[in-house]
Design a protein around this motif. Structure first.
Motif, PDB file in Angstrom:
ATOM      1  N   SER A 173      95.710  20.084 -58.498  1.00 38.04           N
ATOM      2  CA  SER A 173      96.802  19.389 -59.171  1.00 38.04           C
ATOM      3  C   SER A 173      97.181  18.092 -58.462  1.00 38.04           C
ATOM      4  CB  SER A 173      98.033  20.300 -59.284  1.00 38.04           C
ATOM      5  OG  SER A 173      98.663  20.449 -58.026  1.00 38.04           O
ATOM      6  N   ARG A 174      96.831  17.963 -57.187  1.00 40.46           N
ATOM      7  CA  ARG A 174      97.157  16.759 -56.421  1.00 40.46           C
ATOM      8  C   ARG A 174      95.981  15.795 -56.296  1.00 40.46           C
ATOM      9  NH1 ARG A 174     101.672  16.880 -52.683  1.00 40.46           N
ATOM     10  NH2 ARG A 174     101.011  14.738 -52.338  1.00 40.46           N
ATOM     11  N   GLN A 175      94.794  16.189 -56.752  1.00 42.44           N
ATOM     12  CA  GLN A 175      93.587  15.396 -56.511  1.00 42.44           C
ATOM     13  C   GLN A 175      93.082  14.696 -57.763  1.00 42.44           C
ATOM     14  OE1 GLN A 175      91.230  18.610 -54.928  1.00 42.44           O
ATOM     15  NE2 GLN A 175      91.660  17.998 -52.827  1.00 42.44           N
ATOM     16  N   LYS A 176      92.913  13.386 -57.647  1.00 42.36           N
ATOM     17  CA  LYS A 176      92.336  12.575 -58.720  1.00 42.36           C
ATOM     18  C   LYS A 176      91.040  11.979 -58.190  1.00 42.36           C
ATOM     19  CE  LYS A 176      93.330   8.383 -61.347  1.00 42.36           C
ATOM     20  NZ  LYS A 176      94.302   7.290 -61.501  1.00 42.36           N
ATOM     21  N   ASN A 177      89.993  11.991 -59.024  1.00 45.03           N
ATOM     22  CA  ASN A 177      88.682  11.430 -58.649  1.00 45.03           C
ATOM     23  C   ASN A 177      88.122  12.084 -57.389  1.00 45.03           C
ATOM     24  OD1 ASN A 177      88.779   9.601 -60.826  1.00 45.03           O
ATOM     25  ND2 ASN A 177      89.990   8.183 -59.595  1.00 45.03           N
ATOM     26  N   TYR A 178      88.201  13.393 -57.325  1.00 47.61           N
ATOM     27  CA  TYR A 178      87.711  14.128 -56.154  1.00 47.61           C
ATOM     28  C   TYR A 178      86.195  14.035 -56.059  1.00 47.61           C
ATOM     29  CZ  TYR A 178      87.273  17.892 -52.736  1.00 47.61           C
ATOM     30  OH  TYR A 178      86.998  18.629 -51.612  1.00 47.61           O
ATOM     31  N   ARG A 179      85.699  13.688 -54.899  1.00 49.91           N
ATOM     32  CA  ARG A 179      84.262  13.639 -54.619  1.00 49.91           C
ATOM     33  C   ARG A 179      84.006  14.496 -53.391  1.00 49.91           C
ATOM     34  NH1 ARG A 179      82.345  13.107 -58.945  1.00 49.91           N
ATOM     35  NH2 ARG A 179      80.310  12.881 -57.989  1.00 49.91           N
ATOM     36  N   LEU A 180      82.953  15.287 -53.441  1.00 51.59           N
ATOM     37  CA  LEU A 180      82.685  16.281 -52.417  1.00 51.59           C
ATOM     38  C   LEU A 180      81.233  16.212 -51.974  1.00 51.59           C
ATOM     39  CD1 LEU A 180      83.548  18.946 -50.920  1.00 51.59           C
ATOM     40  CD2 LEU A 180      82.804  20.152 -52.987  1.00 51.59           C
ATOM     41  N   LYS A 181      81.011  16.374 -50.678  1.00 55.11           N
ATOM     42  CA  LYS A 181      79.665  16.500 -50.128  1.00 55.11           C
ATOM     43  C   LYS A 181      79.675  17.659 -49.142  1.00 55.11           C
ATOM     44  CE  LYS A 181      75.414  15.602 -49.112  1.00 55.11           C
ATOM     45  NZ  LYS A 181      74.421  16.220 -49.956  1.00 55.11           N
ATOM     46  N   LYS A 182      78.809  18.653 -49.387  1.00 56.37           N
ATOM     47  CA  LYS A 182      78.694  19.815 -48.510  1.00 56.37           C
ATOM     48  C   LYS A 182      77.360  19.774 -47.768  1.00 56.37           C
ATOM     49  CE  LYS A 182      81.640  23.155 -50.809  1.00 56.37           C
ATOM     50  NZ  LYS A 182      82.369  23.630 -49.650  1.00 56.37           N
TER      51      LYS A 182
END
Length: 142
Positions: free
Chosen positions: A70-79
């Motif tokens: 709910s707080r994240q816009k345009n979330y990008r993730l690298k694992k």
């Protein structure tokens, strides 16, 4: 693309399976597919995330991820895979997003351990740090 089969029960994983799972999880976060994310955990899952107390089950997990997303816009993730021992996987992740409330660009870094069962996460332990992207990275001094 080659189809990857995940281990049954608590059978050991291999590097190829772990990498495939990490790419799937990245994609799920990028699509904001909360149901797919929750269904990647066993119904009786146990998790400890950051400073949160130990919790159990998919409903508690859903509440955690709903609050986070709910707080994240345009979330990008690298694992990135760090270690593999049988059905225990350790990875680190780096995430970037804009905070929906403040509009600030944020970065976060986490390390987590998953214990897998039937291709799903049965136990999840995670440490997580977050900071403003343009801010100074600081930790409390003990």
């Amino acid at each position: 693309m080659k189809e990857i089969k995940f281990p049954k029960g608590e059978d050991p994983w291999n590097e190829e399976q772990v990498d495939a799972l990490l790419r799937i999880v990245e994609d799920i976060f990028h699509r904001k597919d909360l149901d797919a994310l929750i269904n990647g955990f066993t119904e009786d899952c146990m998790f400890r995330f950051a400073e949160q107390p130990e919790q159990h089950g998919r409903e508690a997990l859903r509440r955690l991820f709903e609050a986070r997303m709910s707080r994240q816009k345009n979330y990008r993730l690298k694992k990135t895979n760090l270690a593999l021992q049988g059905n225990r996987l350790a990875n680190m992740w780096v995430g970037t997003w804009e905070d929906k409330v403040t509009g600030k660009k944020m970065e976060g870094h986490g390390v987590e351990v998953w214990v897998m069962r039937d291709g799903m996460i049965a136990e999840w332990e995670a440490a997580f740090n977050v900071w403003e992207a343009e801010g100074e990275r600081r930790s409390a001094v003990m």
